[in-house]
Structure formats: structure tokens, C-alpha cells
Design an enzyme around this catalytic site. Structure first.
Site, PDB file in Angstrom:
ATOM      1  N   GLY A   1       0.917 -45.314 -26.233  1.00  0.00           N
ATOM      2  CA  GLY A   1      -0.380 -46.246 -26.427  1.00  0.00           C
ATOM      3  C   GLY A   1      -1.452 -45.704 -25.543  1.00  0.00           C
ATOM      4  O   GLY A   1      -2.382 -45.204 -25.769  1.00  0.00           O
ATOM      5  N   PRO A   2      -1.033 -45.978 -24.249  1.00  0.00           N
ATOM      6  CA  PRO A   2      -2.104 -45.483 -23.256  1.00  0.00           C
ATOM      7  C   PRO A   2      -1.800 -43.943 -23.200  1.00  0.00           C
ATOM      8  O   PRO A   2      -0.775 -43.626 -23.006  1.00  0.00           O
ATOM      9  CB  PRO A   2      -1.562 -46.181 -21.899  1.00  0.00           C
ATOM     10  CG  PRO A   2      -0.594 -47.390 -22.335  1.00  0.00           C
ATOM     11  CD  PRO A   2      -0.130 -46.978 -23.568  1.00  0.00           C
TER      12      PRO A   2
ATOM     13  N   HIS B   1       3.951 -46.159   4.406  1.00  0.00           N
ATOM     14  CA  HIS B   1       2.741 -46.205   5.118  1.00  0.00           C
ATOM     15  C   HIS B   1       1.961 -47.516   4.342  1.00  0.00           C
ATOM     16  O   HIS B   1       1.002 -47.375   3.846  1.00  0.00           O
ATOM     17  CB  HIS B   1       1.975 -44.918   5.242  1.00  0.00           C
ATOM     18  CG  HIS B   1       2.470 -43.822   5.699  1.00  0.00           C
ATOM     19  ND1 HIS B   1       3.776 -43.401   5.448  1.00  0.00           N
ATOM     20  CD2 HIS B   1       2.072 -43.091   6.746  1.00  0.00           C
ATOM     21  CE1 HIS B   1       4.144 -42.207   6.127  1.00  0.00           C
ATOM     22  NE2 HIS B   1       3.229 -42.252   7.035  1.00  0.00           N
TER      23      HIS B   1
ATOM     24  N   HIS C   1      -6.434 -44.438   3.708  1.00  0.00           N
ATOM     25  CA  HIS C   1      -4.949 -44.362   3.595  1.00  0.00           C
ATOM     26  C   HIS C   1      -4.585 -45.492   3.741  1.00  0.00           C
ATOM     27  O   HIS C   1      -3.165 -45.461   4.097  1.00  0.00           O
ATOM     28  CB  HIS C   1      -4.693 -43.197   4.695  1.00  0.00           C
ATOM     29  CG  HIS C   1      -4.997 -41.937   4.113  1.00  0.00           C
ATOM     30  ND1 HIS C   1      -6.281 -41.185   3.571  1.00  0.00           N
ATOM     31  CD2 HIS C   1      -4.255 -40.793   3.998  1.00  0.00           C
ATOM     32  CE1 HIS C   1      -6.278 -40.165   3.211  1.00  0.00           C
ATOM     33  NE2 HIS C   1      -4.980 -39.604   3.341  1.00  0.00           N
TER      34      HIS C   1
ATOM     35  N   ARG D   1       5.248 -47.163   8.556  1.00  0.00           N
ATOM     36  CA  ARG D   1       5.157 -45.917   9.069  1.00  0.00           C
ATOM     37  C   ARG D   1       5.817 -46.317  10.592  1.00  0.00           C
ATOM     38  O   ARG D   1       6.270 -45.490  11.241  1.00  0.00           O
ATOM     39  CB  ARG D   1       3.592 -45.583   9.047  1.00  0.00           C
ATOM     40  CG  ARG D   1       3.542 -44.261  10.154  1.00  0.00           C
ATOM     41  CD  ARG D   1       2.024 -43.870  10.604  1.00  0.00           C
ATOM     42  NE  ARG D   1       1.962 -42.794  11.231  1.00  0.00           N
ATOM     43  CZ  ARG D   1       1.052 -42.295  11.940  1.00  0.00           C
ATOM     44  NH1 ARG D   1       0.148 -43.051  12.124  1.00  0.00           N
ATOM     45  NH2 ARG D   1       0.992 -41.115  12.644  1.00  0.00           N
TER      46      ARG D   1
ATOM     47  N   HIS E   1      -9.944 -42.911 -38.276  1.00  0.00           N
ATOM     48  CA  HIS E   1      -9.176 -43.158 -37.173  1.00  0.00           C
ATOM     49  C   HIS E   1      -8.479 -44.272 -36.936  1.00  0.00           C
ATOM     50  O   HIS E   1      -7.239 -44.565 -36.755  1.00  0.00           O
ATOM     51  CB  HIS E   1      -9.845 -42.336 -35.762  1.00  0.00           C
ATOM     52  CG  HIS E   1      -9.145 -42.724 -34.666  1.00  0.00           C
ATOM     53  ND1 HIS E   1      -8.072 -42.061 -33.951  1.00  0.00           N
ATOM     54  CD2 HIS E   1      -9.273 -43.952 -33.761  1.00  0.00           C
ATOM     55  CE1 HIS E   1      -7.709 -42.627 -32.979  1.00  0.00           C
ATOM     56  NE2 HIS E   1      -8.133 -43.817 -32.731  1.00  0.00           N
TER      57      HIS E   1
ATOM     58  N   SER F   1       6.973 -37.316   5.096  1.00  0.00           N
ATOM     59  CA  SER F   1       6.431 -38.614   5.555  1.00  0.00           C
ATOM     60  C   SER F   1       7.115 -39.699   4.701  1.00  0.00           C
ATOM     61  O   SER F   1       7.230 -40.846   5.323  1.00  0.00           O
ATOM     62  CB  SER F   1       4.968 -38.660   5.137  1.00  0.00           C
ATOM     63  OG  SER F   1       4.072 -37.770   5.752  1.00  0.00           O
TER      64      SER F   1
ATOM     65  N   ASN G   1      -7.038 -31.887 -34.621  1.00  0.00           N
ATOM     66  CA  ASN G   1      -7.914 -32.391 -35.775  1.00  0.00           C
ATOM     67  C   ASN G   1      -9.541 -32.420 -35.637  1.00  0.00           C
ATOM     68  O   ASN G   1     -10.180 -32.636 -36.323  1.00  0.00           O
ATOM     69  CB  ASN G   1      -7.288 -33.623 -36.424  1.00  0.00           C
ATOM     70  CG  ASN G   1      -7.398 -34.689 -35.399  1.00  0.00           C
ATOM     71  OD1 ASN G   1      -8.172 -34.852 -34.458  1.00  0.00           O
ATOM     72  ND2 ASN G   1      -6.761 -35.847 -35.703  1.00  0.00           N
TER      73      ASN G   1
ATOM     74  N   ILE H   1     -11.145 -34.586 -34.134  1.00  0.00           N
ATOM     75  CA  ILE H   1     -11.769 -35.907 -34.286  1.00  0.00           C
ATOM     76  C   ILE H   1     -11.232 -36.669 -33.019  1.00  0.00           C
ATOM     77  O   ILE H   1      -9.905 -36.856 -32.802  1.00  0.00           O
ATOM     78  CB  ILE H   1     -11.571 -36.662 -35.533  1.00  0.00           C
ATOM     79  CG1 ILE H   1     -12.260 -35.645 -36.695  1.00  0.00           C
ATOM     80  CG2 ILE H   1     -12.257 -38.010 -35.625  1.00  0.00           C
ATOM     81  CD1 ILE H   1     -13.531 -35.610 -36.821  1.00  0.00           C
TER      82      ILE H   1
ATOM     83  N   GLU I   1       0.775 -37.662  -8.058  1.00  0.00           N
ATOM     84  CA  GLU I   1       1.695 -38.657  -8.337  1.00  0.00           C
ATOM     85  C   GLU I   1       1.686 -39.418  -9.692  1.00  0.00           C
ATOM     86  O   GLU I   1       2.838 -40.224  -9.833  1.00  0.00           O
ATOM     87  CB  GLU I   1       0.679 -40.112  -7.347  1.00  0.00           C
ATOM     88  CG  GLU I   1       0.619 -39.491  -5.770  1.00  0.00           C
ATOM     89  CD  GLU I   1      -0.636 -38.597  -5.708  1.00  0.00           C
ATOM     90  OE1 GLU I   1      -1.537 -38.257  -6.795  1.00  0.00           O
ATOM     91  OE2 GLU I   1      -0.720 -37.953  -4.536  1.00  0.00           O
TER      92      GLU I   1
ATOM     93  N   HIS J   1      -4.229 -47.543 -37.477  1.00  0.00           N
ATOM     94  CA  HIS J   1      -4.655 -46.330 -37.350  1.00  0.00           C
ATOM     95  C   HIS J   1      -4.152 -45.312 -38.284  1.00  0.00           C
ATOM     96  O   HIS J   1      -3.231 -44.884 -37.866  1.00  0.00           O
ATOM     97  CB  HIS J   1      -4.674 -45.548 -35.997  1.00  0.00           C
ATOM     98  CG  HIS J   1      -5.087 -46.438 -34.860  1.00  0.00           C
ATOM     99  ND1 HIS J   1      -4.420 -47.742 -34.270  1.00  0.00           N
ATOM    100  CD2 HIS J   1      -6.070 -46.204 -33.948  1.00  0.00           C
ATOM    101  CE1 HIS J   1      -5.182 -48.309 -33.549  1.00  0.00           C
ATOM    102  NE2 HIS J   1      -6.359 -47.437 -33.359  1.00  0.00           N
TER     103      HIS J   1
END
Lengths: 658, 658
Positions: free
Chosen positions: A121-122, A458, A470, A517, A263, A381, A189, A191, A408, A32
């Protein structure tokens, strides 16, 4: 292209990044170029004039941290490390960009090359973990003093990072906690891969960051003087700072700059040739003019004095600080934890494993200064608070608990950042089912091999009335199939304590603690050996000859024990294997595994997806578990409704041995 | 408490919600009273004066949509549906709140009770899927006319929803696309589970929404007149609107209101008694004064005329519109797709399955008006665009492609919203590895049982140079263990077409298509029968007697075929089973499964986590796959490096049959 007058040498220092990057990408025919070319001026100013680092001591605790959140621009990072004189990278590594085994991987990889503070990266992960680093810096400084911990955290983030939802969690935490030593450069940029940003986004980023309590500065990303001024201003801010850098993607590439064409693909020989002409760069590929490389190497040495001074101060800071920054646990840290196990056995303590976990934390937190806990708005909890817990605020960073809010994903990524920063062992809680929200960050914990502890309570249909949204079903299996992470599901307080011991002592992997729980009886009669460290073990052997082996985890181990007792009444002799951590069991020698599992028919019992249990019970065994999602109702009724009961286990054994 | 003068009946209509909710929660001894009590005034205004609905026709296509994004306040929803006169819910259902089998589950569940437009509970999902509903409304209106599709989408969201990162993705999409018929009520009560919001958050939400292009209105959430005025104003806005409702959590509960104590636990008998006194409510639990229930029932009938008028207009709208809103696929929709398979076989088409998927889409999109595609900024990589694709914009909603931006999570949740709205079959693309970002929304696709198609390309180490952050390993297993979702990994263009056929025809489950970056040879010689619909099948039988069975998926099927050929040279006779969808294979009759898998030793080959394959190969078989994360390098070299090669398969077979 821009006409800013920033001095030829400065410009050529940036061009050195540009050509190293573009030539390496050209040679590997993959990569890139757009970002390294576009952000070369910003990076030059930051790395040659501001960032505190020592190429000979890449792990210097008090160095400034740098996170390339837009990780696809990895060649920017590699170019910088090479130019600054890091010994771990040579021009051959640059030439080997993206080849198998090269240090110069496709995206920056932590632990792969010294000087890389984080795997990125992610998108969105970098900026969020940087919040964790900046927070770690302030927390450690609050405890041990600004004289030994006083550094900035810098980030380069692209539009992708800012569009990812996690970035909002990150900037709201940073703004709330007033992390004023966090400075983010936005590569503005306009883009993205699919074209212009405004085709998919029209958010006013400046206003958005300000709404989250940030200082913002807008700057021409190709004017080095303006960039320097902005950094000076940012360093003085009482809030975290966004420096919005207006840049041209692929700056220097005459026909492709400013478009998505540069890119994610090499520029091509012709464009690269034209770029040489446009930027008046006469050096051959991978060659840097002597004066320019010298200027860069000199920049790399700017902080040698500061490093030595810090060394002296750190040395005199005493044992605790030095142990903390070197990742050493205090001697005897688990003495009270071991006592807890003994007491539990003596008193036959019957508690939910989430409560057991809190009892463990009561025994751990006072003894390990680097432990930092928290929860994503479920402290009451998840039971993550202890008597020794003190929640940090923007006014007082000297504490050991973080209120992450209902975020989270950020919690996980911030914990990554704190673990990467060093000096901190982070744990954080949420409901097990909402671990889904953390998964991209958890994968990075595993990929980077860092010690982050996830307290996930839980853990089954035992949740009861809150219903299927849940109740985790597929979650245990979904972590067991992820590489390099330990998934614990303890059956009582002793196993919970053992899991905590392993999680804290395992410094090259994250751990997950899946906790109930509901109350669970004490099953262990001895805590002499940490049996959880073997992953699975015979909790209760057959009296004479095994007719079957029941393998269970967590809340279903007591069910297996009851089934064993009932079967004994009918003259059927079975063993019960507790399997709190499949990954550790799989790592045992085969003879141990075979001894534990035995040759008699096998049954697995777990109130979760059955997926994966054939690994232990084979094609002839039986699996008692969940075939679909859960339901809303009292927990006891749910176990009956879904057929996860002592009676079902008894019947299954009888069927199998028939 | 508030002194607004909104009329006794209006107040008591709100109090009816409060007492039904609090009494039901008290009886079940489980639930969240804080929100229903706090938002009862807002809900009363919205449902008695504004929302377009018909209790006798809960699925009326042109009804206003309502999403309780803060799903824990489920009793608000159940109270409303009962009071408005929905036939699917009786006072006994209210009394059975949270009991096993009751329609009144812990959180609102789609398909469980008529009138629930979406399953909520995992925070942030509701507000984001509501963006999908509002978008669906505009897109269908643009195509078929405002006379048959013209409704609002209303949302109640809490602080939790707004803190979740996905909400930022949602509001930036909604603002960008100017979805002015989306109206979000923010229950601004400054309380979360762990205490006051400002302990964990100090974001200026008004400014934040405005930065994303929203209209914002602040209002006293207990003044019904003010609320009504705000809604009127919002309905006229050219932007989506946030109505920030300043409320008191647990409004009416004298000692607990305004604190986190009333968020997630029953109020208790004494507090409830005091609340009756405070609100001057003399009715017994589950009893509503006649005049109040009558007022509510009347409100439920407000739009009967509008419904009938719409029915007439819809009827005259023609077949396509009526098929679309009834979820009917056009006759012969897959004719061109079937031809594509025949042509591919004739021409031995060798393409990447992501390319094959695009070829399928070329054959599908023009024939199904309700297909809406998109990608999270990877259209050119996911190959989700076709010649018939037209991208929508804020100025023109008449299209069939959405640029989601770098917002995978929102893409998934928006697709859920579009599928729930009806009239749309959504598909959306990203890299398989980034499916992690979508997991919470994908779990809801599965739990709700709705048709959402995930196009997930770059499905293994075949990604190559981008390295381990971009190479899925655990992802296939992590979906196979999730209930009610189909995980397809086709081996060639024919299986890709078959997978698309199934995904489109399966209206009660989401589907995942895991597709390669790299080219794959054609393996099928006939497309007469959709063999993928059986999940797994014998692609190539042994010539005489099976000595082993090689089971493979996706890119490894051709590897298995090559191994078979090599083994044949050495006189070893094996069968190759292609297993494009384990879930469908598991649903086949046992005799079929046994026939396919055979009694000879079995080997599984898949360039992914080995986890779960023992299900098919047993304890005596072999699994060739990945034991850890991938690496950066050319794809071909990676397959060799990780031992996923024809030679390894050959050796494994020889070892096994020895």
C-alpha cells in the site's frame, strides 16, 4: 483497445479477474479498479502459466513469491487467489471487499489471508522487500542447495513505486547483487492519481534500470503471448529483469479506461454495464463461467507434483534446513550469550552498549544459522560484524552479512522481505538518528508483525561532536508510540544481552536496540533472570523506605545510580528503576508495575525528548531530559550543558521530596 | 597523486583549504578530512572563479547558492568562508572546530554561521533541497525578472548522497523541470565509510543521471583547468548538470589518501607532517601565506560591483518584490481568511477539515505572492489546489503550484530548499500516514527553524476502507515529541483557518496541519480571538461546577461536545477543552494551562496513539484512543469497533467521577 489474438479462453481468464475486481469494488463502493483491469492480462499469464504455487499449501517454502507493490490494486490479488482455488478465500469474501473484519481488506494484508506474501500500500515498499525475498532465496539456496530452494520473486509495480526514492535503493541493490530471479512487471500505463505521469515525471525508466545493472524487456501488456515470451526470457537472464508492460489503465471500461478517473473510484453501474458489453461478458456479478473457473483451478494445480517432489527432497535435507525454514531456533542457541552475561558480571565489563551488542553477536551468530546481519555503510560504527560474519557478494551468496550501502530505507525494507520470505532472522545497523529514513518500512515491520531487528547506535547527545543532525532526541518516543514494536535501550552489557535474547525470541514483532556510542559501567549484579523481559524493574531498592524513585534508561541508569549514592550520603533513601523497554513494562500486570514504580515521588531521566514520561512520573513527578535539539561538542560537555547530570538528578529528588 | 599543471598559486589556494581543514580536525581530534582534501581543487575553482557572492552581504538574495550535501566535509565550508573573508568567521573559530558553542559545528548548521545556506549531514538532503533552491530561483525570476533573480545553485555531493533514495527523487524532479542552473559536483572518490564504493554499489551514475534528463560531464577533480572548463560548459546547459569529479579522497595525505582511513578520523600528527612535506607546505598550523590569503580575499571581492548593480535594480523593482525577498507578508493578507471564519460561523459550515483547508487556501493564495503549493500526487485528496493555483512546468515557471509526483521525501526537502532560498512560503500535501516518508527532511525543517507547511490529510482511522497502511496512529505523537515543530489538528473550519494563520505567520518553525477526510460540524461560535494560538482552550465551559474535563482534538472534539450534552441530561457537568496544538498550549503561562485543564478529573479523546496524553490527564485520568493499528472498513464502523465513540466518552466520565 488492443486487438491481440491470444485465444478466447486466455482473454476470458483475464476478464474473470476484471469483473470480479470491478464488481467487488462496485459493491463496496470503494477501491481501485484501474490497476486490476489494466494488469489482468499480465497477471493471467504469470499466474496461470508461470508462478509456482500450491493453493493447498500457501506457505510452501519453495513457492515463487509474488508482491503486489502497487497494493491499491488489491482486488487483482483477491481475484487471483479465489480463481486459483485458495481455500482461505471464498466468493463471499470477494463480496465483502473492504468491509470491517473481511479477509479482503482495502490493501493486501500479510497474515490476514493466506496467499498474501506481504502487506503493501505504501508505495515503493513492495518492490524493495521483494529484493529481500529474492536475496533470501539465493542465500538459502547457496547454503542448502538449489534442490530445496529455487524459486522466483515476481513483482507488479506501478509508476508510484518507481517514483518513490526507495525504489532506486532497491534496484541498485538488486542490480549490484545480480538477483537474476527477481522479475518486476512495471504497469506502464502513464497514469497517476493527479493525471498523466509525464506531467510530473519524464525519467527514462528503461535506461534507469539498465544503469543499475538490470535486464529490461518492453512488451504490450495486453498481448498474452508477448508477455509469456518476455517471462521466459526474463527467467533466463543473468540480471534482475524489468518487464515494462505498456498497458491501458482500466482496460475494458469503455469511457474511463486510459484516464485517472478509473484509478481510485468504482466505475459506476453504467460504465460497468458498458464494460460487460465491450468485453462480451454475460455472467452476472460474482459469477464466473464454468469453463473459465475450471481453467483457473487447473492452473492452480499445475505444481502439485513439483510440491510433492520438493517435500521429499526437503525432508531428506536434514534437521538444520527444516528448522530454519520452520523458524525454529537451535536448542541452546543462547548458552554462550548467557555465559557472556556471567563473565561480564564477574569482570565488571565496562563497554559501550554498541560494543556490548557486538559481543552478544559474537556469542549468537555462530549458533543461529538463520541470522543475517548488515549495516548501511556503518559496520565499523554500529559494530554489526563478528568473527563469524561473511559478507555476501554477487558471486557468492553463501554468507551472513550484507553491505547495504548508504541505503537505510532499503535496508529496512529488504530485511522485511527476508523475514517474510522465511528462513532468515535479519538484523541491520545504522545511526539511531537515521532511523528516520527507515520509518515507512519499520512501520510495515510492526504492522505485519515480523521479526526484524534494528541495531541503532549512537543513541543520544552522547554522539558528541557530530552535532544535532546526528543526535537523536525524539526517536525513542517516536517508536514508543508506534504499535507492535519493542524499543530497547539497555543500560549495560547484561541488559544488552537480555534485549538481544528477547528480540531473537520474539517472532511476531520487530525490535529496536538503541545503543550508546560511549562506555557504560556494569550495573547488574546478577543475570539469573532476564529482567529486561519485564520491561522495567528495581535495579537498586531503597535501603529502608523509598523517599523517591528514579526511573532511567540506557546511559542515564548509571547516572541515577550515582545520584542514589550521593543522596544516601545526605540521608535520602531512593530506589532506582531501570526501564530498558517501556512496551514490555506496560504489558506487565498492574500490581507488578505499581510495585516497581512505588508510591513515592518519581523522577525520570533520559537523554532524549521528555515526551511521554508523564505516563510513569505523573503530573507531580519530574523529568530530566531534552527540551530541544542537541549541539556539537564533546559528549561530556553536552550532558552538562543540557543539564543531564548526577547533580541535576540529586537536586530534582531534593526538590520533589521537599 | 595527480600531475596536472594548474599553476602554483591555484594549487596553493587549494592547499590552504586542505591544511586549514586537516589542522582543525587534528586539533579537535574529531572530524572528516577525506572530503575537504579530496574536493579542495574543485572548491577552489568554484569559489575563486565562479560563485557569485559577497562576504559582506552573506544574505544577498541574488547570490549563488551553495549546498555541501556531503555535510561531514564541513571544514571545507568553514575554510572557504574564512579564506573568502566572511566576517562571521575568524581563525579562532577554525581553531575551535567542533567545540561546544563554536560557530564551526560538526556539520554545517544554517543560522549558526553566516554563509551556510543549509544544514547538512543527513545524506541526500542537500542535493534535494538544492533542487528546491534552483526551482525557487527560476520561479521568482519568472515572476519578477532575470534582472533581479539570476543565480546558480551549486552542490557538492558524495557517493552517500547519490545512494540515498531521495537523490533519485531529486534528480528526476530536476531533470523533469529542466533546472539548468543547478550544477552538482559528484565527489567520485570510490570510497565510503565501509570501504570501496563498488563493494556495495555498481550503478552507472552517468547513465542514471542521463536517464533522468541531466547533462553530464566527467572531469579529473584535481585538474583545476579541466574543472573550470566543465563549469563553463555546465553553465550553458539547457539541463541540470552533473559534473562527475574523479578525485582521490584525502588528496595529499601520503599514506591514507585513497582509502576509507581518512574519511572520518583525524589524519594523525605524523601523516599530517608528511602531508606538509608532500604538498610542500611550510606554514604552521592555521597560518596561510600572505599571497595565498590575499588571492582568496580578492576572490571574495569579485562580485562587489555586481552586488551594487543588483541592489540598484532590486530597489527599483517595487514594493512587492522587495517585500517578498525580505519575507514580509502583505498587509491585510488574512482579511479574507477572517471573513471566511465569520461566514462559516454564520452559516454553520460543516466540512472536512481538508476541505476547510482548501477554503482557507482560496482566501490566502491570491493575497500572498510568495505562497507556493503542491502535493505528492494527491492534489484532489489533499485539496491543495485553489482557483488561483497555476502549476509550473519546465516551459513556464511562473506559477504557484508544483506537481511533486509520488515523491513525498523530495517534496519535503524541496520545500526546505525553497524556504531557505527565500522569497517563498511553501506548503505541500500528502496523506498523513505517508509523512513517515518525509521525516528526515521534516526534522531538518525543524532543526533549521524554517517556515514549511505540511498539509497532511486523512488523519486517523476516519480514512476508512483503505485500511491500516493508510491510517495514521502514532503520527501525532511522533511529531509532538519532535522539537521546534507545530502540530495542528483543528476541530472545525474556524480552527483550521486559525491554524493556517499561525502557520503562515510563524517564520521560525515548520507546521503540520493534520486534517480529516470526513466532514466535521462547526463548533466555534466566535472567531474574534485566534484561540488556536493558545494551543488549547475551553471550548465549552461547565454550566456550574466542572465535574470533569474532556480534552479532545480534531474530529473527536465534536464527539466530546456530544458527550457533554448527554452527560448534562444525566445531570453531570463537564467542560470540553479543544487542544488543536499541544506545543502552543505548553508554551502558555502555567496559570493559563491550569485554568483551562481545571482540577476536576480529566479525559483525553483522540483517534490516535494514546502515547503522551498522560501529560494532561495525569495518572488518574483516562485516555480514549488507539492501542494498535487500524483496520479496513467504513469509517463509522471503525470508530465503533475501536471504541472511540460518544458512549465511550460518557462512560469514561461516569467511571472517573464515581
Amino acid at each position: 483497445m488492443n486487438l491481440c489474438k491470444c485465444g478466447k479462453q486466455n482473454k476470458d481468464m483475464a476478464n474473470a479477474i476484471r469483473f470480479l475486481s470491478a464488481d467487488a469494488i462496485e459493491k463496496s463502493n470503494s477501491g481501485h479498479p484501474g490497476m486490476p483491469l489494466g494488469m489482468a492480462d499480465v497477471a493471467t499469464v504469470l499466474f496461470s502459466q508461470f508462478i509456482k504455487l500450491n493453493p493447498s499449501e500457501p506457505h510452501w517454502f519453495d513457492r515463487d513469491r509474488f508482491v503486489l507493490s502497487a497494493g491499491h490494486g488489491s482486488m487483482l490479488m483477491y481475484s487471483l487467489l479465489y480463481l486459483l482455488g485458495y481455500k482461505d478465500i471464498s466468493i463471499n469474501d470477494i463480496k465483502n471487499f473492504r468491509q470491517l473484519g473481511a479477509k479482503t481488506a482495502g490493501h493486501p494484508e500479510y497474515g490476514h489471508l493466506a496467499g498474501i506474501d506481504m502487506t503493501t500500500g505504501p508505495l515503493g515498499q513492495g518492490i524493495t522487500s521483494a529484493v529481500g525475498m529474492a536475496l533470501a532465496e539465493r542465500m538459502i539456496a547457496a547454503k542448502y542447495g538449489d534442490d530445496v530452494c529455487n524459486h522466483y520473486t515476481y513483482v507488479i509495480a506501478g509508476d508510484g513505486c518507481l517514483m518513490e526514492g526507495i525504489s532506486e535503493e532497491a534496484i541498485s541493490v538488486a542490480g549490484h547483487l545480480k538477483l537474476n530471479k527477481l522479475i518486476v512487471f512495471w504497469d506502464n500505463n502513464n497514469i497517476t492519481i493527479d493525471g498523466k505521469v509525464d506531467a510530473a515525471n519524464s525519467t527514462d525508466q528503461i535506461k534507469r534500470f539498465e544503469a543499475c545493472g538490470w535486464n529490461t524487456i518492453e512488451v504490450d501488456g495486453h498481448c498474452q503471448k508477448a508477455i509469456a515470451k518476455a517471462i521466459v526470457k526474463a527467467q533466463k537472464s543473468k540480471k534482475p529483469t524489468l518487464i515494462a508492460c505498456k498497458t491501458t489503465i482500466g482496460f475494458g471500461a469503455p469511457s474511463k479506461c486510459g484516464t485517472s478517473k478509473c484509478h481510485g473510484s468504482p466505475l459506476g453501474a453504467e460504465e460497468l454495464e458498458n464494460m460487460r458489453r465491450a468485453l462480451n461478458w454475460t455472467s452476472a456479478p460474482f459469477e464466473i463461467p464454468d469453463d473459465i473457473i475450471q481453467a483457473w483451478r487447473d492452473a492452480g494445480q499445475r505444481n502439485i507434483g513439483a510440491f510433492k517432489d520438493w517435500q521429499a527432497r526437503a525432508k531428506s535435507k536434514g534437521k538444520e534446513f527444516n528448522d530454519v525454514i520452520n523458524g525454529k531456533l537451535p536448542k541452546g542457541w543462547d548458552k554462550e550469550l548467557n555465559q557472556l552475561k556471567e563473565t561480564a558480571i564477574a569482570e565488571k565489563t565496562k563497554v559501550a552498549t554498541r560494543k556490548a551488542s557486538q559481543m552478544c553477536l559474537e556469542a549468537i551468530v555462530p549458533h543461529i544459522p538463520q541470522i543475517i546481519g548488515g549495516s548501511a555503510d556503518l559496520a565499523a560504527s554500529n559494530l554489526t560484524l563478528t568473527k563469524a560474519s561473511k559478507t555476501i557478494t554477487a558471486k557468492d551468496y553463501n554468507g551472513n552479512n550484507i553491505m547495504y550501502g548508504i541505503r537505510e530505507h532499503a535496508m529496512a525494507a529488504i530485511m522485511n522481505g527476508m523475514a517474510l520470505h522465511g528462513g532468515i532472522i535479519p538484523f541491520g545497523g545504522t545511526f539511531f538518528v537515521f532511523s528516520d529514513y527507515m520509518r515507512p518500512a519499520q512501520r510495515l515491520s510492526a504492522l505485519m508483525g515480523i521479526r526484524v531487528i534494528y541495531v541503532l547506535t549512537h543513541d543520544s547527545i552522547g554522539v558528541g561532536e557530530d552535532g544535532p543532525t546526528h543526535q537523536p532526541i525524539e526517536h525513542l518516543a517516536s517508536y514508543r508510540c508506534m504499535p507492535n514494536i519493542l524499543t530497547f535501550r539497555p543500560c549495560d552489557i547484561v541488559e544488552t544481552a537480555e534485549a538481544w535474547q528477547i528480540a531473537i525470541e520474539t517472532d511476531n514483532k520487530p525490535s529496536i536496540l538503541a545503543l550508546t556510542r560511549q562506555n557504560l559501567p556494569l550495573l547488574r549484579s546478577s543475570a539469573k533472570e532476564n529482567l529486561t523481559s519485564k520491561g522495567g524493574y528495581v535495579l537498586s531498592e531503597a535501603q529502608n523506605k523509598r523517599q523517591a524513585t528514579i526511573i532511567a534508561t540506557g546511559s542515564e541508569v548509571s547516572m541515577a545510580m550515582e545520584a542514589k549514592a550521593k543522596l544516601a550520603e545526605e540521608g535520602i533513601d531512593v530506589a532506582v528503576v531501570s526501564m530498558p523497554c517501556c512496551e514490555l513494562f506496560d504489558a506487565q500486570p498492574i500490581y507488578y508495575q505499581e510495585k516497581v514504580l512505588g508510591t513515592a515521588p518519581r523522577i525520570a531521566v533520559e537523554a532524549a525528548s521528555k515526551f511521554g514520561w508523564e505516563k510513569y512520573v505523573g503530573l507531580d513527578g519530574d523529568i530530566i531530559g531534552m527540551d530541544g535539539f542537541g549541539a556539537s561538542g564533546p559528549a561530556g560537555e553536552l550532558f552538562k550543558y543540557f543539564g543531564i547530570t548526577v547533580e541535576e538528578v540529586v537536586d530534582s529528588v531534593k526538590d520533589l521530596i521537599r
